[in-house]
Design an enzyme around this catalytic site. Structure first.
Site, PDB file in Angstrom:
ATOM      1  CD  GLU A  52      -6.828 -10.009  -1.657  1.00  0.00           C
ATOM      2  OE1 GLU A  52      -5.721 -10.588  -1.777  1.00  0.00           O
ATOM      3  OE2 GLU A  52      -7.281  -9.638  -0.564  1.00  0.00           O
TER       4      GLU A  52
ATOM      5  NE  ARG B 279       1.731 -10.111   4.282  1.00  0.00           N
ATOM      6  CZ  ARG B 279       0.751  -9.672   3.496  1.00  0.00           C
ATOM      7  NH1 ARG B 279       0.977  -9.422   2.216  1.00  0.00           N
ATOM      8  NH2 ARG B 279      -0.456  -9.460   3.954  1.00  0.00           N
TER       9      ARG B 279
ATOM     10  NE  ARG C 260      -1.735  -4.084   0.342  1.00  0.00           N
ATOM     11  CZ  ARG C 260      -2.670  -4.560   1.128  1.00  0.00           C
ATOM     12  NH1 ARG C 260      -3.671  -3.786   1.499  1.00  0.00           N
ATOM     13  NH2 ARG C 260      -2.629  -5.789   1.569  1.00  0.00           N
TER      14      ARG C 260
ATOM     15  NE  ARG D 175      -5.169  -4.800  -2.578  1.00  0.00           N
ATOM     16  CZ  ARG D 175      -4.733  -5.893  -1.961  1.00  0.00           C
ATOM     17  NH1 ARG D 175      -3.449  -6.166  -1.927  1.00  0.00           N
ATOM     18  NH2 ARG D 175      -5.565  -6.707  -1.367  1.00  0.00           N
TER      19      ARG D 175
ATOM     20  CB  CYS E 149      -9.059 -10.136   2.185  1.00  0.00           C
ATOM     21  SG  CYS E 149      -8.453 -11.049   3.608  1.00  0.00           S
TER      22      CYS E 149
ATOM     23  CD  GLU F 227      -1.354 -12.864   2.561  1.00  0.00           C
ATOM     24  OE1 GLU F 227      -1.993 -12.283   1.694  1.00  0.00           O
ATOM     25  OE2 GLU F 227      -1.672 -12.930   3.750  1.00  0.00           O
TER      26      GLU F 227
ATOM     27  CB  THR G 198      -6.960  -9.167   6.668  1.00  0.00           C
ATOM     28  OG1 THR G 198      -6.653  -9.242   5.278  1.00  0.00           O
ATOM     29  CG2 THR G 198      -7.241 -10.535   7.216  1.00  0.00           C
TER      30      THR G 198
ATOM     31  NE  ARG H 297       1.335  -6.204   2.535  1.00  0.00           N
ATOM     32  CZ  ARG H 297       2.615  -6.559   2.549  1.00  0.00           C
ATOM     33  NH1 ARG H 297       3.257  -6.747   3.688  1.00  0.00           N
ATOM     34  NH2 ARG H 297       3.277  -6.751   1.419  1.00  0.00           N
TER      35      ARG H 297
HETATM   36  P1  ADP Z   1       0.019  -6.865  -0.800  1.00  0.00           P
HETATM   37  O1  ADP Z   1       0.860  -5.735  -0.387  1.00  0.00           O
HETATM   38  O2  ADP Z   1      -0.826  -6.544  -1.966  1.00  0.00           O
HETATM   39  O3  ADP Z   1      -0.715  -7.423   0.364  1.00  0.00           O
HETATM   40  P2  ADP Z   1       2.031  -9.020  -1.255  1.00  0.00           P
HETATM   41  O4  ADP Z   1       2.509  -9.380   0.100  1.00  0.00           O
HETATM   42  O5  ADP Z   1       1.555 -10.137  -2.113  1.00  0.00           O
HETATM   43  O6  ADP Z   1       0.859  -8.047  -1.312  1.00  0.00           O
HETATM   44  O7  ADP Z   1       3.191  -8.218  -1.986  1.00  0.00           O
HETATM   45  C1  ADP Z   1       3.015  -7.754  -3.289  1.00  0.00           C
HETATM   46  C2  ADP Z   1       4.344  -7.457  -3.962  1.00  0.00           C
HETATM   47  O8  ADP Z   1       4.924  -6.315  -3.384  1.00  0.00           O
HETATM   48  C3  ADP Z   1       5.362  -8.576  -3.836  1.00  0.00           C
HETATM   49  O9  ADP Z   1       6.090  -8.674  -5.047  1.00  0.00           O
HETATM   50  C4  ADP Z   1       6.263  -8.067  -2.740  1.00  0.00           C
HETATM   51  O10 ADP Z   1       7.559  -8.593  -2.843  1.00  0.00           O
HETATM   52  C5  ADP Z   1       6.252  -6.583  -3.019  1.00  0.00           C
HETATM   53  N1  ADP Z   1       6.605  -5.785  -1.857  1.00  0.00           N
HETATM   54  C6  ADP Z   1       5.946  -5.701  -0.679  1.00  0.00           C
HETATM   55  N2  ADP Z   1       6.557  -4.872   0.157  1.00  0.00           N
HETATM   56  C7  ADP Z   1       7.658  -4.395  -0.485  1.00  0.00           C
HETATM   57  C8  ADP Z   1       8.706  -3.482  -0.149  1.00  0.00           C
HETATM   58  N3  ADP Z   1       8.739  -2.869   1.020  1.00  0.00           N
HETATM   59  N4  ADP Z   1       9.651  -3.252  -1.097  1.00  0.00           N
HETATM   60  C9  ADP Z   1       9.617  -3.851  -2.290  1.00  0.00           C
HETATM   61  N5  ADP Z   1       8.647  -4.700  -2.672  1.00  0.00           N
HETATM   62  C10 ADP Z   1       7.675  -4.971  -1.789  1.00  0.00           C
HETATM   63  C1  CIR Z   2      -5.997 -16.814   4.449  1.00  0.00           C
HETATM   64  O1  CIR Z   2      -7.096 -16.894   4.980  1.00  0.00           O
HETATM   65  O2  CIR Z   2      -4.966 -17.229   4.952  1.00  0.00           O
HETATM   66  C2  CIR Z   2      -5.911 -16.155   3.088  1.00  0.00           C
HETATM   67  N1  CIR Z   2      -7.245 -16.026   2.560  1.00  0.00           N
HETATM   68  C3  CIR Z   2      -5.217 -14.795   3.190  1.00  0.00           C
HETATM   69  C4  CIR Z   2      -5.743 -13.917   4.277  1.00  0.00           C
HETATM   70  C5  CIR Z   2      -5.203 -12.489   4.283  1.00  0.00           C
HETATM   71  N2  CIR Z   2      -3.897 -12.323   4.686  1.00  0.00           N
HETATM   72  C6  CIR Z   2      -3.433 -12.087   5.933  1.00  0.00           C
HETATM   73  O3  CIR Z   2      -4.103 -11.923   6.914  1.00  0.00           O
HETATM   74  N3  CIR Z   2      -2.127 -12.036   6.048  1.00  0.00           N
END
Ligand code: ADP
Ligand code: CIR
Length: 343
Positions: free
Chosen positions: A211, A295, A112, A215, A257, A300, A259, A266
């Site tokens: 966020e 993770r 994403r 995305r 954010c 997250e 990051t 990501r």
């Molecule tokens: P972001 O990628 O936006 O930082 P999150 O870690 O919150 O966010 O993940 C968002 C959603 O995407 C969650 O439901 C997570 O389980 C799903 N997800 C992330 N990576 C994968 C993957 N490789 N395969 C399937 N689902 C994924």
């Molecule tokens: C934090 O500061 O922990 C949250 N605001 C999330 C920060 C972003 N995520 C990350 O670096 N994994």
């Protein structure tokens, strides 16, 4: 503003870099849209267990509050204020070999990027009417797509509970923001102005106003990382042709954010690594060496389940999109090799 004593025992980057001197320098500053230091640091103050603790309210705050943001950005991304960001979305530049050709470890792949619209505040600062306007603009653009990327926009408001929960369970849809996002102001007016666009196969998805304003997501079962990246790359180019994104040469794509700055990318796999899961020290050592983050599989701050982890690139700024994906491929290849060794 909440009392800064809340940071007394915090290990966040906010706590590390909001020194007395920086606080005195920034405490009375305001961006053109009226955002102040307290808007930016509230999440870290209310959640002292934050890793970072700050959220941007608009593009300008990265400049006005640079003496706080710059060292945070430098520590997280290893990126200096003198550097420029660079982009490369060409999948053919990957050094590509499927790290799991027999499909024994990788369950799914997802890449994403975050994007925000130029001339609008970021989610932590945006008003309800501005947010509604961005939802309208973005969904209209996406609904005009045809072919593999063609699909439909589903607003979150009015979506049936069972449909919503199934989409979340299957990892397609976001949940309401956690306490970190809530304190940043990112849950205001929930669920108005938020929603998800996806194609029929659910391999191309766009979250609107979670966020970040967008995305943009490409995902599928298995470990064909190059195919997932290629689809994403095509989608980004198509969306970009219609919507102007917040971007500058130094920080790349502007995100809520810090990051996520730069590529805002990501690239992750859900991968079965039970042996490494039982030896977290080794697991973390390999992750650090290859610039990947570990993770849990429900987003997250979630926990691992059944020895399955989410492994993704950590660096996003000062490296190209190709390098982000390459970091993940190289990290996953090393982790699979170690997992086999530990058998
Ligand atoms: P972001 O990628 O936006 O930082 P999150 O870690 O919150 O966010 O993940 C968002 C959603 O995407 C969650 O439901 C997570 O389980 C799903 N997800 C992330 N990576 C994968 C993957 N490789 N395969 C399937 N689902 C994924
Ligand atoms: C934090 O500061 O922990 C949250 N605001 C999330 C920060 C972003 N995520 C990350 O670096 N994994």
């Amino acid at each position: 503003m909440k009392n800064l004593n809340l940071l007394k025992d915090s290990k966040s980057l906010l706590s590390k870099y909001l020194t007395k001197k920086v606080f005195e320098e920034l405490k009375n500053r305001t961006t053109k849209d009226g955002f102040k230091l307290e808007n930016i640091i509230n999440s870290g103050l209310e959640n002292p267990d934050s890793g970072i603790g700050v959220y941007a309210t608009d593009e300008e705050c990265y400049k006005i509050f640079a003496s706080l943001f710059d060292p945070i950005i430098e520590e997280y991304h290893g990126f200096k204020t003198t550097q420029k960001h660079k982009s490369n979305l060409n999948p053919d530049d990957l050094k590509w070999q499927n790290p799991d050709p027999k499909g024994e470890f990788i369950i799914s792949t997802r890449i994403r990027v975050g994007r925000n619209l130029k001339n609008f505040p970021l989610g932590a600062g945006i008003s309800k009417s501005q947010r509604d306007e961005t939802e309208q603009k973005i969904s209209e653009t996406l609904n005009s797509f045809e072919g593999e990327l063609g699909g439909k926009y589903y607003p979150l408001e009015g979506m049936g509970e069972s449909d919503k929960n199934l989409l979340i369970k299957e990892h397609f849809l976001f949940k309401e923001g956690d306490r970190f996002l809530k304190s940043a102001g990112l849950n205001r007016d929930w669920a108005t102005g938020r929603g998800i666009f996806h194609n029929y196969q659910k391999t191309f998805l766009v979250w609107i106003n979670e966020e970040d304003a967008l995305r943009i997501i490409s995902m599928q079962k298995g470990g064909d990382i190059k195919e997932v990246f290629s689809r994403l790359s095509t989608a980004i180019t198509k969306i970009q042709a219609k919507l102007p994104f917040a971007y500058n040469d130094h920080l790349g794509y502007i995100t809520s954010c810090p990051t996520n700055l730069g590529t805002a990318m990501r690239a992750s796999v859900h991968i079965r690594l039970p042996n490494l899961g039982a030896d977290m020290k080794t697991f973390q050592q390999i992750a650090d060496k290859y610039y990947v983050q570990i993770r849990g599989i429900h987003g997250e701050h979630s926990k691992s389940e059944g020895g399955i982890y989410d492994i993704s690139n950590k660096r996003r700024l000062g490296v190209t999109e190709v390098q982000c994906v390459q970091d993940m491929i190289d990290g996953v290849t090393a982790l699979i090799a170690k997992e086999k060794d530990l058998n």
